[in-house]
Design an enzyme around this catalytic site. Sequence first.
Site, short mmCIF file in Angstrom:
data_model
loop_
_atom_site.label_atom_id
_atom_site.label_comp_id
_atom_site.label_asym_id
_atom_site.label_seq_id
_atom_site.Cartn_x
_atom_site.Cartn_y
_atom_site.Cartn_z
N HIS A 156 -21.97 -2.56 -2.68
CA HIS A 156 -21.28 -2.16 -3.83
C HIS A 156 -19.56 -1.53 -3.31
O HIS A 156 -18.88 -0.87 -3.64
CB HIS A 156 -21.58 -0.85 -4.46
CG HIS A 156 -22.98 -1.04 -4.89
ND1 HIS A 156 -23.25 -1.80 -6.14
CD2 HIS A 156 -24.07 -0.63 -4.42
CE1 HIS A 156 -24.52 -1.83 -6.26
NE2 HIS A 156 -25.05 -1.07 -5.32
N SER A 277 7.46 -11.64 4.62
CA SER A 277 7.92 -11.35 3.11
C SER A 277 9.34 -11.61 3.13
O SER A 277 10.28 -11.34 4.17
CB SER A 277 8.02 -9.80 2.64
OG SER A 277 8.72 -9.61 1.43
N LYS A 283 6.12 -6.54 6.51
CA LYS A 283 4.80 -7.44 5.83
C LYS A 283 4.25 -8.53 6.63
O LYS A 283 5.37 -9.29 7.28
CB LYS A 283 5.29 -8.14 4.39
CG LYS A 283 5.38 -6.91 3.50
CD LYS A 283 4.17 -6.07 3.08
CE LYS A 283 3.14 -7.22 2.32
NZ LYS A 283 3.71 -7.68 1.03
N GLU A 290 -5.79 -16.14 1.26
CA GLU A 290 -5.63 -16.25 0.07
C GLU A 290 -5.60 -17.60 -0.75
O GLU A 290 -5.91 -17.64 -1.82
CB GLU A 290 -4.11 -15.28 -0.43
CG GLU A 290 -4.26 -13.91 0.04
CD GLU A 290 -2.90 -13.19 -0.06
OE1 GLU A 290 -2.93 -11.91 -0.06
OE2 GLU A 290 -1.95 -13.99 -0.29
#
Length: 465
Positions: A156, A277, A283, A290
């Site tokens: 979980h 970024s 970043k 992704e």
Amino acid sequence: MAQLWGGRFTKDTDELAYAFNASILFDQKFFKQDIEGSKAHVRMLAAQGILTGQESEEILTCLDEICADVESGALAITEEYEDIHSFVEAVLIDRIGDTGKKLHTGRSRNDQVALDMRLYTRLEICYTDLLLKELLETLYKIMEENLDTVMPGFTHLQKAQPVTLAHHVGAYFEMFRRDRGRLHDIYERMNYCPLGAGALAGTTYPLDRELTAKELDFYGPTLNSMDSVSDRDYVIELLSALSTIMMHLSRFCEEIILWNSDEYRFVEIDDAYSTGSSIMPQKKNPDIAELVRGKTGRVYGALVSILTTMKGLPLAYNKDMQEDKELTFDAIDTVKGCLAMFTGMIATMHFHADRMRESAKRGFTNATDAADYLVGRGVPFRDAHGIIGQIVLTCMERGIAIEDLTLEELQTFCPAFEEDVFDAISLDACVDRRLTIGAPGREAMEQALAAQRAYLAEDWPAKEH
């Protein structure tokens, strides 16, 4: 417009209708398979006396020349041809004349395209299998190097019990190993030759379908001509297997994305597989992970599309089946690209073992072992469960781990605690005591690694394709 079926028609096809019907823009992808199948067909025709030896040699030589010219760029596959079959045959006739017109004896474009798709799919299964094996070898190396890298196991998304990085990665090893098994199963079922089925009812020519199948390295000919030209089960099975591969990649990518976040800091993705970024200089984004996660839906879409296309088709061949190619080609290319990128990403990824261990400690992952300790001292499990729950609550309030409490503090909760409790609930002890098959303990993991090493050493004959 170059087409092979004009005799029945008294007027040209509307240009838009012709373009809508044509498949040359995408089925040119298997021009090699089309020529390979044609050569096998010619050799069989010659063996059966349907073509003379001279005719077969002339056709075979020209087919080789066409293949070489396409590969070198000297011959372009253009949109004036309806499909790849029309292109090959038209060029053949243009170069050697009437002899080239005999190539199509005893076959239809229906069994021809069924053959081409099987040959192409069979080859891509082998390529995909090799990429999966490379991934498994990379996972194996990570496991071998991290038998003692303790980390929290989750249920979980909550910290549950301590495991090792080797054990966690081993779960994905099993997934991708099953993926290879699915590809092998598909190969075994699909490796039968449809050529010779004709349009749907075979042919009156004395074809030797066994010989054709042997020439193309199939196990044998398909046994029903109607099914031969209308079967796309192997495409559906492949897209299903590819979807499962992408699901496994996506699950792993999701974890890597989480682990790469500042909140976890379990891993650092190599600069070669990260991006920055345009506005935020700090970043370092896990874009490859992704993108793999995102492309999973694209492969799922291909599977749903072909299932929907096939669900209402009567026997035998229908033009709807032409829709199998673009989506299958795209799904195969997507999966192969994702496997290659993912393997490169995890092979260069740095694991922060100290951070993983600290997370396991602060997550009370040894709570179950603490309860088991009390059970070993005669405390009923349900009572032990409640006692450890109270200890965890106290530790959370104080911002410490169970093992940070003194023995005296532990004994205020239960007098059964003794000095040896600290050895019993150390993270390494919690892991290593788990020795059953499939558990994260070192002994069990070494047995698993030995089995996986033997598995990786096995050869699959299909790789020769």
